[in-house]
Design a protein around this motif. Structure first.
Motif, PDB file in Angstrom:
ATOM      1  N   MET A  68       0.867  -1.178   0.000  1.00 18.11           N
ATOM      2  CA  MET A  68       0.000   0.000   0.000  1.00 18.11           C
ATOM      3  C   MET A  68       0.905   1.229   0.000  1.00 18.11           C
ATOM      4  SD  MET A  68      -2.689   1.814  -0.129  1.00 18.11           S
ATOM      5  CE  MET A  68      -3.917   0.568  -0.301  1.00 18.11           C
ATOM      6  N   PRO A  69       1.349   1.644  -1.192  1.00 20.06           N
ATOM      7  CA  PRO A  69       2.209   2.826  -1.267  1.00 20.06           C
ATOM      8  C   PRO A  69       1.569   4.012  -0.540  1.00 20.06           C
ATOM      9  CG  PRO A  69       2.117   1.731  -3.384  1.00 20.06           C
ATOM     10  CD  PRO A  69       1.086   1.066  -2.505  1.00 20.06           C
ATOM     11  N   HIS A  70       2.371   4.723   0.235  1.00 21.69           N
ATOM     12  CA  HIS A  70       1.809   5.782   1.090  1.00 21.69           C
ATOM     13  C   HIS A  70       1.058   6.833   0.292  1.00 21.69           C
ATOM     14  CE1 HIS A  70       4.836   8.953   0.390  1.00 21.69           C
ATOM     15  NE2 HIS A  70       5.723   7.972   0.379  1.00 21.69           N
ATOM     16  N   ALA A  71       1.427   7.062  -0.956  1.00 23.96           N
ATOM     17  CA  ALA A  71       0.726   8.054  -1.783  1.00 23.96           C
ATOM     18  C   ALA A  71      -0.700   7.611  -2.121  1.00 23.96           C
ATOM     19  CB  ALA A  71       1.509   8.309  -3.063  1.00 23.96           C
ATOM     20  N   GLN A  72      -0.994   6.323  -1.975  1.00 27.28           N
ATOM     21  CA  GLN A  72      -2.318   5.806  -2.318  1.00 27.28           C
ATOM     22  C   GLN A  72      -3.236   5.647  -1.104  1.00 27.28           C
ATOM     23  OE1 GLN A  72      -1.750   2.222  -4.606  1.00 27.28           O
ATOM     24  NE2 GLN A  72      -0.529   3.268  -6.151  1.00 27.28           N
ATOM     25  N   ILE A  73      -2.767   6.067   0.060  1.00 25.26           N
ATOM     26  CA  ILE A  73      -3.584   5.942   1.266  1.00 25.26           C
ATOM     27  C   ILE A  73      -4.615   7.071   1.283  1.00 25.26           C
ATOM     28  CG2 ILE A  73      -3.577   6.047   3.789  1.00 25.26           C
ATOM     29  CD1 ILE A  73      -0.755   4.737   3.655  1.00 25.26           C
ATOM     30  N   THR A  74      -5.871   6.665   1.191  1.00 19.91           N
ATOM     31  CA  THR A  74      -6.987   7.615   1.188  1.00 19.91           C
ATOM     32  C   THR A  74      -8.147   6.998   1.955  1.00 19.91           C
ATOM     33  OG1 THR A  74      -7.978   6.694  -0.814  1.00 19.91           O
ATOM     34  CG2 THR A  74      -6.353   8.469  -1.128  1.00 19.91           C
ATOM     35  N   ALA A  75      -9.155   7.799   2.221  1.00 20.76           N
ATOM     36  CA  ALA A  75     -10.370   7.288   2.862  1.00 20.76           C
ATOM     37  C   ALA A  75     -10.987   6.184   2.002  1.00 20.76           C
ATOM     38  CB  ALA A  75     -11.353   8.424   3.091  1.00 20.76           C
ATOM     39  N   GLU A  76     -10.942   6.369   0.695  1.00 19.31           N
ATOM     40  CA  GLU A  76     -11.524   5.374  -0.212  1.00 19.31           C
ATOM     41  C   GLU A  76     -10.746   4.058  -0.179  1.00 19.31           C
ATOM     42  OE1 GLU A  76     -10.746   8.596  -1.234  1.00 19.31           O
ATOM     43  OE2 GLU A  76     -12.808   9.271  -0.985  1.00 19.31           O
ATOM     44  N   SER A  77      -9.412   4.140  -0.171  1.00 19.27           N
ATOM     45  CA  SER A  77      -8.617   2.911  -0.196  1.00 19.27           C
ATOM     46  C   SER A  77      -8.675   2.148   1.131  1.00 19.27           C
ATOM     47  CB  SER A  77      -7.160   3.203  -0.586  1.00 19.27           C
ATOM     48  OG  SER A  77      -6.513   3.989   0.388  1.00 19.27           O
ATOM     49  N   PHE A  78      -9.137   2.802   2.190  1.00 20.48           N
ATOM     50  CA  PHE A  78      -9.243   2.147   3.501  1.00 20.48           C
ATOM     51  C   PHE A  78     -10.694   1.918   3.921  1.00 20.48           C
ATOM     52  CE2 PHE A  78      -4.852   2.681   3.586  1.00 20.48           C
ATOM     53  CZ  PHE A  78      -4.316   2.033   4.687  1.00 20.48           C
ATOM     54  N   ALA A  79     -11.633   2.222   3.050  1.00 25.61           N
ATOM     55  CA  ALA A  79     -13.056   2.150   3.393  1.00 25.61           C
ATOM     56  C   ALA A  79     -13.513   0.745   3.775  1.00 25.61           C
ATOM     57  CB  ALA A  79     -13.898   2.685   2.235  1.00 25.61           C
ATOM     58  N   GLN A  80     -12.878  -0.292   3.240  1.00 18.62           N
ATOM     59  CA  GLN A  80     -13.338  -1.655   3.527  1.00 18.62           C
ATOM     60  C   GLN A  80     -12.860  -2.177   4.883  1.00 18.62           C
ATOM     61  OE1 GLN A  80     -10.816  -1.004   1.408  1.00 18.62           O
ATOM     62  NE2 GLN A  80      -9.326  -2.640   1.397  1.00 18.62           N
ATOM     63  N   HIS A  81     -12.008  -1.429   5.578  1.00 19.62           N
ATOM     64  CA  HIS A  81     -11.476  -1.892   6.863  1.00 19.62           C
ATOM     65  C   HIS A  81     -12.317  -1.393   8.026  1.00 19.62           C
ATOM     66  CE1 HIS A  81      -7.917  -3.520   5.011  1.00 19.62           C
ATOM     67  NE2 HIS A  81      -7.738  -2.389   4.370  1.00 19.62           N
ATOM     68  N   PRO A  82     -12.650  -2.285   8.959  1.00 25.88           N
ATOM     69  CA  PRO A  82     -13.331  -1.834  10.169  1.00 25.88           C
ATOM     70  C   PRO A  82     -12.423  -0.853  10.923  1.00 25.88           C
ATOM     71  CG  PRO A  82     -13.318  -4.241  10.027  1.00 25.88           C
ATOM     72  CD  PRO A  82     -12.426  -3.726   8.938  1.00 25.88           C
ATOM     73  N   LYS A  83     -13.021   0.078  11.639  1.00 34.32           N
ATOM     74  CA  LYS A  83     -12.253   1.117  12.333  1.00 34.32           C
ATOM     75  C   LYS A  83     -11.368   0.558  13.446  1.00 34.32           C
ATOM     76  CE  LYS A  83     -13.055   4.942  10.201  1.00 34.32           C
ATOM     77  NZ  LYS A  83     -12.012   5.740   9.586  1.00 34.32           N
TER      78      LYS A  83
END
Length: 140
Positions: A68-83
């Motif tokens: 997960m390249p740090h430049a691609q970390i967004t709310a959308e790219s992490f949306a599938q993960h529970p908080k």
């Protein structure tokens, strides 16, 4: 004539202050040894993220790591993960701040995160822990 110690030019912190500082520091970081011990023990209560480029990940990455390249970390790219998902991030090594950038982004998204100090450099070159090479770029 007495020589002033470089180490003691600034007095050590009070033990209570030092204990708080070091406890806080450990809540932000972990190291290769602890991560590898968890992998060997089957502890899988966090996701290990390699935040370097996809190309660097493909050449070599820690076993169990996800790209997960740090430049691609967004709310959308992490949306599938529970908080309540915990992330451990790493980049190349001490001369790289990619893991710090990733940790900042991930924490801003409301997730718990720790930085694996030493990165892949310490994992592979110093500790000689197993790596995966030339694999497809599995992503989080």
């Amino acid at each position: 004539m007495s020589t002033l110690s470089n180490v003691l030019e600034f007095s050590p912190a009070d033990s209570e202050v030092a204990n708080t500082f070091f406890s806080n520091k450990l809540s932000f970081e972990t190291d290769c040894s602890d991560v590898y011990a968890d992998i060997k023990a089957g502890a899988n209560d966090y996701l290990l993220l390699d935040v370097r480029s996809k190309e660097a990940f493909g050449k070599s990455h820690a076993i169990t790591a996800i790209s997960m390249p740090h430049a691609q970390i967004t709310a959308e790219s992490f949306a599938q993960h529970p908080k309540d998902t915990v992330f451990v991030v790493y980049c190349w090594g001490p001369g790289c701040n990619g893991a710090t950038k990733a940790a900042k982004k991930i924490s801003a998204l409301g997730f718990a995160v720790k930085e694996m100090i030493g990165g892949i450099h310490y994992w592979e070159d110093f500790e000689r822990y197993p790596v995966n090479r030339n694999q497809a770029n599995a992503q989080v």
